[in-house]
Design a protein around this motif. Structure first.
Motif, PDB file in Angstrom:
ATOM      1  N   GLY A   1     -34.704 -71.698  -5.715  1.00 17.43           N
ATOM      2  CA  GLY A   1     -35.964 -71.874  -6.432  1.00 17.43           C
ATOM      3  C   GLY A   1     -35.868 -71.620  -7.914  1.00 17.43           C
ATOM      4  O   GLY A   1     -36.859 -71.241  -8.543  1.00 17.43           O
ATOM      5  N   SER A   2     -34.684 -71.818  -8.523  1.00 18.32           N
ATOM      6  CA  SER A   2     -34.480 -71.438  -9.913  1.00 18.32           C
ATOM      7  C   SER A   2     -33.542 -72.428 -10.584  1.00 18.32           C
ATOM      8  O   SER A   2     -32.811 -73.174  -9.929  1.00 18.32           O
ATOM      9  CB  SER A   2     -33.893 -70.024  -9.972  1.00 18.32           C
ATOM     10  OG  SER A   2     -33.233 -69.789 -11.179  1.00 18.32           O
TER      11      SER A   2
ATOM     12  N   PRO B   1     -39.329 -76.579 -12.343  1.00 20.38           N
ATOM     13  CA  PRO B   1     -38.946 -75.663 -11.257  1.00 20.38           C
ATOM     14  C   PRO B   1     -38.260 -76.412 -10.127  1.00 20.38           C
ATOM     15  O   PRO B   1     -38.518 -77.598  -9.899  1.00 20.38           O
ATOM     16  CB  PRO B   1     -40.286 -75.066 -10.803  1.00 20.38           C
ATOM     17  CG  PRO B   1     -41.304 -76.060 -11.230  1.00 20.38           C
ATOM     18  CD  PRO B   1     -40.793 -76.679 -12.483  1.00 20.38           C
TER      19      PRO B   1
ATOM     20  N   HIS C   1     -37.855 -76.889  -6.272  1.00 18.05           N
ATOM     21  CA  HIS C   1     -38.475 -76.647  -4.973  1.00 18.05           C
ATOM     22  C   HIS C   1     -37.481 -77.057  -3.886  1.00 18.05           C
ATOM     23  O   HIS C   1     -36.511 -77.754  -4.148  1.00 18.05           O
ATOM     24  CB  HIS C   1     -39.780 -77.433  -4.847  1.00 18.05           C
ATOM     25  CG  HIS C   1     -40.754 -77.163  -5.952  1.00 18.05           C
ATOM     26  ND1 HIS C   1     -41.217 -75.903  -6.231  1.00 18.05           N
ATOM     27  CD2 HIS C   1     -41.323 -77.991  -6.877  1.00 18.05           C
ATOM     28  CE1 HIS C   1     -42.056 -75.952  -7.259  1.00 18.05           C
ATOM     29  NE2 HIS C   1     -42.129 -77.200  -7.667  1.00 18.05           N
TER      30      HIS C   1
ATOM     31  N   ASN D   1     -42.554 -74.553 -15.694  1.00 16.79           N
ATOM     32  CA  ASN D   1     -41.488 -73.556 -15.650  1.00 16.79           C
ATOM     33  C   ASN D   1     -40.965 -73.335 -17.057  1.00 16.79           C
ATOM     34  O   ASN D   1     -40.730 -74.292 -17.798  1.00 16.79           O
ATOM     35  CB  ASN D   1     -40.343 -74.028 -14.754  1.00 16.79           C
ATOM     36  CG  ASN D   1     -39.203 -73.032 -14.691  1.00 16.79           C
ATOM     37  OD1 ASN D   1     -39.305 -72.009 -14.031  1.00 16.79           O
ATOM     38  ND2 ASN D   1     -38.103 -73.325 -15.369  1.00 16.79           N
TER      39      ASN D   1
ATOM     40  N   THR E   1     -42.977 -69.262 -13.793  1.00 15.71           N
ATOM     41  CA  THR E   1     -42.538 -70.304 -12.872  1.00 15.71           C
ATOM     42  C   THR E   1     -43.435 -70.368 -11.650  1.00 15.71           C
ATOM     43  O   THR E   1     -44.325 -69.519 -11.461  1.00 15.71           O
ATOM     44  CB  THR E   1     -41.081 -70.066 -12.453  1.00 15.71           C
ATOM     45  OG1 THR E   1     -40.573 -71.220 -11.787  1.00 15.71           O
ATOM     46  CG2 THR E   1     -40.965 -68.855 -11.529  1.00 15.71           C
TER      47      THR E   1
ATOM     48  N   ILE F   1     -42.987 -71.349  -7.319  1.00 16.82           N
ATOM     49  CA  ILE F   1     -42.068 -71.651  -6.219  1.00 16.82           C
ATOM     50  C   ILE F   1     -42.887 -72.116  -5.033  1.00 16.82           C
ATOM     51  O   ILE F   1     -43.815 -71.426  -4.604  1.00 16.82           O
ATOM     52  CB  ILE F   1     -41.228 -70.424  -5.821  1.00 16.82           C
ATOM     53  CG1 ILE F   1     -40.515 -69.844  -7.038  1.00 16.82           C
ATOM     54  CG2 ILE F   1     -40.214 -70.797  -4.748  1.00 16.82           C
ATOM     55  CD1 ILE F   1     -39.793 -68.539  -6.750  1.00 16.82           C
TER      56      ILE F   1
END
Length: 741
Positions: A96-97, A264, A266, A296, A330, A332
């Motif tokens: 997620g980053s 971001p 996903h 993000n 951000t 998620i």
């Protein structure tokens, strides 16, 4: 058995290549100091693993050292490429980053990036400790080399290097005008621009800087919002000044800034959402249908000052002062669907001030370093757990402040021409204060994330508490050199990672969370050999290790009632053993081979945690495995070079890396866990005769393997059966041009 066979085949290929290279010995001696040359990594390598310059052969530590030029020649974009070159290491972008780093070495690490948790593998930029994983996926520019130190490094590098340390060493300026500019274009409309310059201001002062801009379309798309997915939009820069008024004094001031505006990441749903099977994402694994949004932004920046003063030929004093801060905003989407089934909007903030003083001793018989260290840092954040199926939101917020004091020493004594011993120790005192607030709200979103009128109907956690942990971490090693080019060594050491407070702790479900969790420790044994053979054209490093791991800090998250709860447990004990082999053949500048293979066997002997069904503590040791720890890792690459008169030099580097299957969490999951895979890369580089110009082409993941590097596991109807995966880069091609002036 299949994974073991594949690894052994790769080792056999590496051995065959090395054997082919070895008989061509004879030309590498004159290049023994050219570890970071523009042509190739040849000869002896100098590292600073023990805070002083030493030949890699002389250091009784398992170290992989890779020059910045070598990384650039193979098309490496960021430091996660080290995973393909280093045995027994996992280094990936966190789930997620885009820019949060997870690192594991020999089974020890930490993948949870929430504020307050600290990594188990320390990251250092020019000897400055980077306390937080956010923004730690460092790009490859303006870099001299990277050193990976395996095994606990607590004596010299501190409390959170229980698994090892990664040292990112930037280029020093020097006192000659020079500069370079590099531009790349590649797959998915990749556009990279990197420039650096050094400007001397007289004979004593130089200033310099480097600027990098990375832009790339996404590997996939968000099929719900239309946004790019797995894209890249990063701006990074460094400025530095060096002042050397005489041979005794050196002062360096440096600053850096990174801004990451990539969308971001996903996940890709691995199971359908109950009856809503049409919610599965379209296209391939890089696509999503996440509905939480595409906002993000991650920024990190810092400044440091390093002063070195040589009192005489024997004693040098050194001071390293640094301040860093970062912020992440951000979102998620844990479920990967358009609806708010399990959405997590969040932000993180952190800052740290560090000060280190060193005294470096150098005589014919004794070498050592003595030091004092201080860290004052704070990490905070907040996030909503939005569960649309229940019409509820749980807000979690808080901060963890840390003050750390340490005194350390490491001294090597040469008892004879062949035998030496090293004794070291570090005393650390950590005070941590944690504040955790957790509350339930009816409806979607809390006041911190867009619904200012929301009022909590239940407070789950609300406390402030502190704890102080103190630990002495010693290290003992002995080295025997039967000749100048072979070092046999053995070591015993202890590592330590401080205790703390669970930022997600739920006091309703686990009342003991207010007391925090204890430190974890490891006792490590290692024996190995480092040597140069065949007129220093073949370099071989071999190490075997055994570790006893105690009070390991493990995060468990699961659904309870109408929310997701978390607990951090010191689960008990485990044992880890394995071995590593690295070989580098440099018969001449036109043919070189590098290969490595690693084996890790990690097993829990006790795993005490809460059983969510019976709500009692139970030993799950026979049902848990080490996460992000493949049993086998291996790689092999060869560089073939050829000079053409009047045109320049051409080099071709094919590379193969292998990882056996591994679990993404302690609880094995056949849907989520990654099977064994191989990656094949290749690079070709042309360099002009005067070395001012170069053009290179890079192909990475040439067979387009799809492999998971992270995931989330929240099965069940309430959370939309949210089992999702995150993936490493697909096949890419890049062409790069560089000019030096």
């Amino acid at each position: 058995m299949i994974a073991k066979t594949q690894a052994l085949r790769l080792l056999a290929a590496a051995t065959a290549l090395t054997a082919f290279a070895a008989p061509q010995a004879g030309l590498a001696q004159q290049e023994a100091a050219a570890a970071a040359s523009a042509d190739a990594d040849t000869g002896e390598i100098v590292v600073t693993a023990r805070r002083r310059e030493e030949s890699l052969i002389d250091v009784p530590i398992s170290v992989t050292a890779i020059s910045g030029d070598s990384l650039a020649r193979t098309g490496a974009v960021d430091i996660t490429s080290l995973q393909d070159k280093t045995p027994n290491m996992t280094l990936q972008i966190a789930r997620g980053s885009n820019s949060t780093l997870i690192a594991f070495i020999r089974g020890i690490g930490q993948q949870d990036p929430v504020w307050g948790f600290e990594p188990g593998v320390g990251l250092y930029v020019d000897d400055v400790y980077i306390a937080r994983p956010q923004g730690a996926v460092l790009d490859i520019f303006d870099i001299d080399r990277v050193e990976v130190l395996r095994g606990p490094q607590g004596t010299l590098y501190g409390r959170n290097t229980i698994g090892g340390a990664i040292k990112y060493v930037t280029r020093r300026l020097g006192h000659e005008f020079e500069g370079k500019f590099r531009a790349s274009y590649g797959s998915y409309n990749q556009r990279d621009f990197i420039g650096s310059v050094t400007v001397p201001l007289g004979e004593m002062v130089s200033v310099g800087g480097a600027l990098a801009y990375y832009k790339r379309d996404g590997y996939g798309k968000n099929r719900f919002t239309g946004a790019e997915h797995y894209n890249k939009d990063v701006l990074a820069g460094r400025l530095s000044a060096e002042f050397t008024p005489n041979d005794q004094l050196s002062i360096r001031i440096a600053g850096d800034y990174t801004r990451d505006n990539s969308n971001p990441r996903h996940g890709y749903r691995l199971l359908p959402n109950g009856a809503a099977a049409d919610f599965l994402p379209l296209g391939d694994v890089y696509d999503t249908r996440a509905g939480v949004g595409d906002d993000n932004k991650v920024t990190t920046k810092g400044v440091s000052g390093t002063i070195e003063y040589a009192l005489n030929d024997t004693l040098t004093l050194k001071s390293i002062t640094a301040y860093r801060k970062g912020k992440t905003d951000t979102v998620i989407d844990f479920d990967g669907t358009p609806g708010p089934v399990l959405d997590i909007p969040s932000f993180y903030k952190d800052h740290q001030l560090t000060q280190e003083f060193q005294a470096l001793l150098e005589t014919d018989m004794v070498q050592g370093v003595f030091g004092l260290y201080y860290l004052n840092g704070s990490a905070s954040g907040a996030f909503d757990t939005v569960i649309g199926n229940a019409g509820l939101t749980t807000l979690t917020s808080g901060d963890v402040d840390t003050k750390s004091y340490a005194a350390f020493a490491d001294v090597s004594v040469k008892l004879s021409e062949r035998f030496s011993v090293s004794l070291g120790g570090r005393y650390t005192s950590d005070k941590r204060e944690g504040t955790v607030y957790r509350a339930d709200y009816l409806g979607l979103r809390s006041p911190l994330f867009g619904r200012p009128t929301a009022v909590p109907f239940r407070v789950r956690t609300d406390y402030t508490n502190s704890r102080t942990d103190k630990k002495f971490t010693p290290r003992i090693s002995a080295s025997f050199k039967p000749n100048e080019d072979v070092n046999l060594y053995a070591s015993w050491s202890r590592g330590y990672k401080s205790g703390g407070f669970d930022p997600r702790g739920d006091a309703i479900f686990t009342p003991g969370t207010v007391n925090g969790y204890k430190p974890e420790t490891v006792t490590a044994y290692e024996a190995g050999m480092k040597g140069a053979f065949l007129d220093r054209t073949l370099f071989v490093n071999v190490a075997g290790f055994y570790s006893r791991y105690r009070d390991q800090q493990v995060t468990t998250q699961f659904v309870s009632g109408t929310t997701v709860v978390s607990s951090v447990d010191n689960v008990g004990k485990s044992r880890i053993y394995g071995w590593e082999l690295e070989a580098r053949a440099v018969p001449d500048r036109n043919f070189q081979v590098q290969a490595s293979i690693g084996y890790t066997d990690a097993k829990f002997q006790q795993f005490l945690t809460l059983d969510p069904v019976t709500l009692t503590i139970k030993d799950f040791a026979d049902q848990r495995v080490f996460q992000n720890t493949p049993k086998y890792t291996a790689n092999v690459s060869a560089t073939l070079g050829h000079d053409v008169d009047g045109i320049g030099r051409f080099t071709f580097t094919p590379a193969l890396s292998f990882r056996s299957g591994y679990s993404l969490f302690e609880v094995p999951n056949p849907v989520l866990d990654q099977k064994a895979y191989q990656l094949v890369d290749a690079s070709i580089v042309w360099t002009s005769e005067d070395k001012r110009f170069s053009i290179s082409g890079h192909g990475r993941n040439l067979f387009d393997r799809k492999y998971r590097v992270g995931g989330y596991n929240f099965p069940g109807a309430l959370t939309g059966n949210s089992i999702i995966g995150f993936y490493g880069p697909p096949r890419t091609f890049t062409i790069t041009g560089e000019v030096r002036f």
